[in-house]
Design an enzyme around this catalytic site. Structure first.
Site, PDB file in Angstrom:
ATOM      1  N   HIS A   1      49.734  57.900  65.047  1.00  0.00           N
ATOM      2  CA  HIS A   1      48.978  59.095  65.425  1.00  0.00           C
ATOM      3  C   HIS A   1      49.877  60.146  66.070  1.00  0.00           C
ATOM      4  O   HIS A   1      49.807  61.338  65.728  1.00  0.00           O
ATOM      5  CB  HIS A   1      47.837  58.708  66.381  1.00  0.00           C
ATOM      6  CG  HIS A   1      47.080  59.893  66.909  1.00  0.00           C
ATOM      7  ND1 HIS A   1      47.421  60.514  68.092  1.00  0.00           N
ATOM      8  CD2 HIS A   1      46.036  60.585  66.394  1.00  0.00           C
ATOM      9  CE1 HIS A   1      46.609  61.535  68.284  1.00  0.00           C
ATOM     10  NE2 HIS A   1      45.747  61.594  67.279  1.00  0.00           N
TER      11      HIS A   1
ATOM     12  N   ARG B   1      80.943  58.804  52.038  1.00  0.00           N
ATOM     13  CA  ARG B   1      81.926  57.919  52.676  1.00  0.00           C
ATOM     14  C   ARG B   1      81.303  56.571  53.019  1.00  0.00           C
ATOM     15  O   ARG B   1      80.378  56.498  53.819  1.00  0.00           O
ATOM     16  CB  ARG B   1      82.454  58.554  53.952  1.00  0.00           C
ATOM     17  CG  ARG B   1      83.157  59.882  53.781  1.00  0.00           C
ATOM     18  CD  ARG B   1      83.615  60.390  55.146  1.00  0.00           C
ATOM     19  NE  ARG B   1      84.301  61.669  55.059  1.00  0.00           N
ATOM     20  CZ  ARG B   1      83.704  62.850  55.147  1.00  0.00           C
ATOM     21  NH1 ARG B   1      82.384  62.899  55.319  1.00  0.00           N
ATOM     22  NH2 ARG B   1      84.401  63.968  55.076  1.00  0.00           N
TER      23      ARG B   1
ATOM     24  N   ARG C   1      83.018  57.136  47.742  1.00  0.00           N
ATOM     25  CA  ARG C   1      84.394  56.709  48.006  1.00  0.00           C
ATOM     26  C   ARG C   1      84.375  55.330  48.649  1.00  0.00           C
ATOM     27  O   ARG C   1      83.712  55.116  49.671  1.00  0.00           O
ATOM     28  CB  ARG C   1      85.097  57.707  48.933  1.00  0.00           C
ATOM     29  CG  ARG C   1      86.589  57.413  49.091  1.00  0.00           C
ATOM     30  CD  ARG C   1      87.266  58.449  49.963  1.00  0.00           C
ATOM     31  NE  ARG C   1      86.876  58.315  51.353  1.00  0.00           N
ATOM     32  CZ  ARG C   1      87.224  59.191  52.298  1.00  0.00           C
ATOM     33  NH1 ARG C   1      87.921  60.273  51.984  1.00  0.00           N
ATOM     34  NH2 ARG C   1      86.846  58.991  53.546  1.00  0.00           N
TER      35      ARG C   1
ATOM     36  N   GLU D   1      95.392  62.931  47.069  1.00  0.00           N
ATOM     37  CA  GLU D   1      95.695  63.269  48.462  1.00  0.00           C
ATOM     38  C   GLU D   1      97.136  62.940  48.846  1.00  0.00           C
ATOM     39  O   GLU D   1      97.534  63.111  50.001  1.00  0.00           O
ATOM     40  CB  GLU D   1      94.725  62.545  49.405  1.00  0.00           C
ATOM     41  CG  GLU D   1      94.644  61.053  49.177  1.00  0.00           C
ATOM     42  CD  GLU D   1      93.476  60.399  49.910  1.00  0.00           C
ATOM     43  OE1 GLU D   1      92.941  61.019  50.854  1.00  0.00           O
ATOM     44  OE2 GLU D   1      93.093  59.288  49.535  1.00  0.00           O
TER      45      GLU D   1
ATOM     46  N   GLY E   1      91.760  65.567  48.279  1.00  0.00           N
ATOM     47  CA  GLY E   1      91.545  65.377  49.716  1.00  0.00           C
ATOM     48  C   GLY E   1      92.503  66.281  50.459  1.00  0.00           C
ATOM     49  O   GLY E   1      93.648  65.909  50.708  1.00  0.00           O
ATOM     50  N   SER E   2      92.059  67.458  50.801  1.00  0.00           N
ATOM     51  CA  SER E   2      92.974  68.468  51.349  1.00  0.00           C
ATOM     52  C   SER E   2      93.517  68.089  52.721  1.00  0.00           C
ATOM     53  O   SER E   2      94.614  68.514  53.096  1.00  0.00           O
ATOM     54  CB  SER E   2      92.278  69.833  51.412  1.00  0.00           C
ATOM     55  OG  SER E   2      91.107  69.769  52.205  1.00  0.00           O
TER      56      SER E   2
ATOM     57  N   ASP F   1      94.502  64.949  53.925  1.00  0.00           N
ATOM     58  CA  ASP F   1      95.685  64.097  53.788  1.00  0.00           C
ATOM     59  C   ASP F   1      96.779  64.774  52.961  1.00  0.00           C
ATOM     60  O   ASP F   1      97.964  64.576  53.224  1.00  0.00           O
ATOM     61  CB  ASP F   1      95.299  62.761  53.148  1.00  0.00           C
ATOM     62  CG  ASP F   1      94.858  61.745  54.188  1.00  0.00           C
ATOM     63  OD1 ASP F   1      95.261  61.875  55.359  1.00  0.00           O
ATOM     64  OD2 ASP F   1      94.098  60.820  53.838  1.00  0.00           O
TER      65      ASP F   1
ATOM     66  N   CYS G   1      87.034  67.603  47.972  1.00  0.00           N
ATOM     67  CA  CYS G   1      86.061  67.146  48.966  1.00  0.00           C
ATOM     68  C   CYS G   1      86.615  67.243  50.377  1.00  0.00           C
ATOM     69  O   CYS G   1      85.991  66.761  51.325  1.00  0.00           O
ATOM     70  CB  CYS G   1      85.610  65.722  48.670  1.00  0.00           C
ATOM     71  SG  CYS G   1      86.949  64.507  48.690  1.00  0.00           S
TER      72      CYS G   1
END
Length: 810
Positions: free
Chosen positions: A429, A519, A586, A688, A709-710, A712, A759
């Site tokens: 409720h 992830r 991933r 990466e 993976g920008s 790393d 990503c």
């Protein structure tokens, strides 16, 4: 007095349809529709009968009852709680003092005898349910405004219960509710539905919705259940078990239970010891630790919910989400649908904008936590209130903190800035009314009335996932309201980074092309919390504390099944939210120091000088120190795709250092039943490492595509530790070396006819980087949800500029 013999005073449910709201009220019209139309489709609905509005009006015309009530209610100020209580009490007394017209009583008793005969009993136990003729309209739920009386046996008690139902039309909360909604008191009539009791007092019962009650996501069935009669769930006395089932693949024959949460189930409502009425008892510990339904029963209820929704949608000529009550008979083991009505909150919501609440980081640990209802935040002074007789002490803007609410609390709930209860689930409720009022609400806290003190300034936050938090003090928050449209979509796919399954349904409402990064480590850390190898080897662990904590978390479940089930459900909820769009999952990418923080992790993780460059990503999967853990990850992925039918899930391998390593991992996945190319499965790699760029042609012969993976890639291109504050000022994805590597990777993917996206964080943070990616021809950009709309506009503008420059060049 009208001739009450000219119209029926009672109708069997087999004579009632959804078109008869004016005659038998919303609830009974729906009961009739269920019994008449859905039984043939295999849905087990319950027989019964209903009094008509004419029976109610005949009572009002007895002894000038209507005129007396009109006089009593004239000029009533419902905000004056003392006056409201006085008038409500006198109105109920007038109803109870007025005897039933003989024709009405005779009709009810005749229908009761016929019902008992149909089910083979001399004096059957029945539920007596009120049904207002204005009930369950699109703009009002009338949730619990009138009484339901359970376990009624015998003619005398049945007439008394019917009388009590009629009187409940004049409770304080019902008078206040009708006034607030603009209903004329005398245009609302009351019908009474009478049905045999399903013996859920010795089994379980609950409610279900054919949409997600928080986000409004319409492709899910949310089921709540607890031991005993369903009133314990509806009234919030018990914090229920919860399951979420994905409708599209359920209809295809799969078993897509994408969420299951064990509730506390503190109490249960059962038949009273004297054989009539009900009583509340504590639930024994062993029952609290068990789900009240088996998986096949959950799927059965969800299947019926879909059939009910499809039927009502066809009648309405539009998609019609439903609010449904169900029960399990403890004698026969059968499931039954008790009632179904249109859902009234999300159906009315404006859908062309999203409203995002964000709490500032300037706060300590929460004082109390529970289940979040809605996604809002509010401030106010705590007002702990346990006795509804003291409602008049409550001040507008206070935070209502109580054990649970029922409809008697409605006059003050609309004065509150937020609502916090110790018991209840997302369909109790408190939750239903708070959604209707647009208030943040936290239910099932367990200890709120003990911890929170009246007069204390507090902040109630439902904006941090499925767990709601109450913090000390007035904490700043912001509200971001963004209008959304799917009218114009860029050629470059705009995907999202989604790690939290609890936020997936809400995130999917944004314009998007799927999920570019889900992830696994977020799910493992937040929904499992145990090192996979500790579960593989449980209970043969070195630390006693780890063994005890794992035992507490997994209960009686097999440890490896606990991991696979929990991980598969986390993945599946994200996949379901965005189905049939691609969801790229991933595989785990914890570093050794992060794995060590999981329960049992210290026993299995090495101590590394630089974990960022050590035992992580693909290198773990085939190593004997983690190989058995990776197998569990693969089994979870396989379950999502094969058992739940969510073949939109794709796999992605992180930190793959060599082509040979990539081949080894793909072969290992196939051994575990996750085979590249089978049932449309694609396996991508993270791009990466500089090696991923330099040998892109070779890697892309092994994998189906790349996701850059920008973070790393920047770290390794510039030779700096992205976790080090000493060189943080040098970390910039827009550095020329990084951009050149990104451009090389995109060119290689195009050359090989493979997909490539990004990503990493950069396009979420820097519009100019998103523009650069579009100019280089990237296939997709995956963003944090809060930047999707803004960055989509940047992408559209960039694509238009490119088209114009190309036209000019010609």
């Amino acid at each position: 007095m009208q001739n009450i013999m000219t119209k029926p005073l009672v109708l069997d449910l087999s004579q009632v349809s959804a078109d008869d709201v004016a005659i038998v009220g919303g609830k009974c019209a729906s009961l009739g529709e269920l019994f008449r139309e859905l039984t043939a489709q295999g849905v087990k609905a319950v027989d019964g009968f209903s009094t008509t509005s004419d029976a109610y009006h005949s009572l009002l015309e007895t002894n000038n009852l209507k005129k007396k009530l009109q006089k009593l209610l004239k000029n009533l100020d419902v905000e004056n709680l003392d006056e409201l209580a006085r008038v409500g009490g006198e109105a109920r007394a007038l109803m109870l003092e007025t005897e039933f017209p003989k024709a009405v009583e005779t009709a009810i008793l005749k229908a009761y005898a016929s019902l008992c005969e149909r089910i083979g009993k001399k004096a059957c136990e029945v539920a007596v349910r009120s049904s207002a003729t204005a009930e369950d309209l699109p703009d009002a739920s009338f949730a619990g405004q009138q009484d339901t009386i359970l376990n009624v046996t015998g003619e005398k008690r049945l007439i008394e219960a019917c009388h009590e139902c009629y009187a409940s039309l004049w409770t304080d909360r019902a008078i206040s509710y009708r006034t607030a909604r603009g209903f004329d008191h005398f245009e609302v009539a009351l019908s009474i539905g009478v049905q045999p009791m399903v013996r859920s007092d010795i089994a379980c019962s609950g409610v279900m919705f054919t949409l997600d009650t928080e986000s409004g996501f319409r492709e899910a069935v949310v089921i709540n259940g607890a031991w005993g009669l369903g009133e314990a769930v509806v009234q919030g006395m018990a914090t229920p078990d919860e399951w979420v089932v994905f409708k599209p693949t359920l209809k295809l024959g799969f078993r897509p239970i994408v969420t299951r949460k064990l509730g506390v189930k503190e109490v249960k409502m059962v038949f009273a010891d004297d054989g009539t009425g009900t009583q509340v008892r504590d639930v024994v510990e062993s029952q609290r630790k068990r789900f009240c339904l088996a998986g096949f029963e959950v799927l059965q209820l969800a299947t019926w919910a879909c059939k009910i929704e499809d039927h009502y949608s066809k009648r309405a000529g539009k998609h019609q989400p439903m609010d449904i009550e169900w029960a399990k008979d403890g004698i026969t083991g059968e499931l039954f649908i008790l009632q179904a009505r249109p859902e009234t909150v999300h159906t009315q919501k404006e859908t062309n904008f999203v409203e995002t609440y964000r709490l500032s980081d300037n706060h300590g640990a929460p004082l109390v936590t529970g289940v979040a209802v809605g996604e809002k935040i509010a401030h106010g002074k705590v007002h702990v209130l346990l006795n509804p007789d003291k409602l008049k002490e409550f001040k507008a803007g206070d935070i209502l903190v109580t054990s649970m609410t029922d409809p008697a609390w409605e006059p003050i709930m609309k004065r509150a800035s937020a609502i916090v209860t110790e018991r209840g689930g997302r369909t109790c409720h408190s939750a239903i009314i708070s959604r209707e009022l647009g208030l943040p609400c936290i239910v099932g806290t367990g200890n709120a009335t003990e911890i929170l003190k009246s007069g204390t300034e507090a902040t109630v936050s439902c904006a941090e996932g499925e767990r709601g938090n109450i913090y000390y003090g007035k904490i700043d928050f912001s509200v971001d309201k963004r209008f959304i449209t799917n009218d114009e979509r860029p050629q470059t796919q705009v995907m999202m980074n989604v790690g939290d399954p609890d936020r997936a349904f809400a995130a999917s409402m944004l314009p998007n092309d799927g999920v570019g990064l889900a992830r696994l480590e977020f799910i493992i850390n937040n929904h499992i919390g145990i090192h996979p190898m500790a579960l593989v080897n449980y209970p043969n662990l070195k630390r006693r504390d780890d063994i005890d904590e794992i035992a507490r978390r997994i209960g009686e479940e097999d440890p490896k099944e606990f991991f696979v089930r929990s991980l598969s459900e986390g993945i599946a909820k994200i996949a379901a939210a965005f189905y049939p769009k691609d969801v790229i999952v991933r595989m785990s990418d914890f570093k050794s120091n992060e794995y060590a923080k999981l329960i049992g992790g210290l026993e299995y993780e090495p101590i590394e000088e630089n974990p960022m460059l050590g035992f992580r990503g693909a290198s773990r999967y085939y190593d004997d120190r983690y190989k058995a853990g990776f197998r569990l990850e693969c089994l979870a992925l396989q379950r999502v795709r094969e058992d739940m039918g969510l073949i939109n899930v794709k796999a992605m391998i992180p930190f793959c250092r060599t082509v040979e390593e990539g081949e080894k991992v793909i072969a290992l996945m196939a051994e575990h039943g996750v085979r590249q190319g089978e049932n449309e499965l694609e396996i991508y790699a993270m791009c990466e490492l500089p090696a991923n760029v330099v040998f892109a042609d070779e890697f892309l012969q092994v994998f189906d595509g790349y996701s850059i993976g920008s973070n790393d890639l920047t770290q390794l291109a510039l030779g700096l530790d992205r976790d080090s504050e000493m060189v943080a000022h040098l970390f910039d994805e827009r550095n020329g070396a990084v951009e050149k590597m990104v451009a090389m990777a995109i060119e290689a993917a195009k050359r090989n006819g493979k997909k490539i996206g990004i990503c990493g964080q950069a396009p979420s943070d820097y519009p100019e980087f998103a523009k650069f990616l579009v100019e280089k021809g990237i296939n997709s950009i995956s963003l944090n949800p809060d930047t999707v709309i803004q960055t989509t506009h940047t992408i559209l503008e960039t694509e238009k500029e490119l088209k114009q420059s190309q036209s000019a060049a010609k």
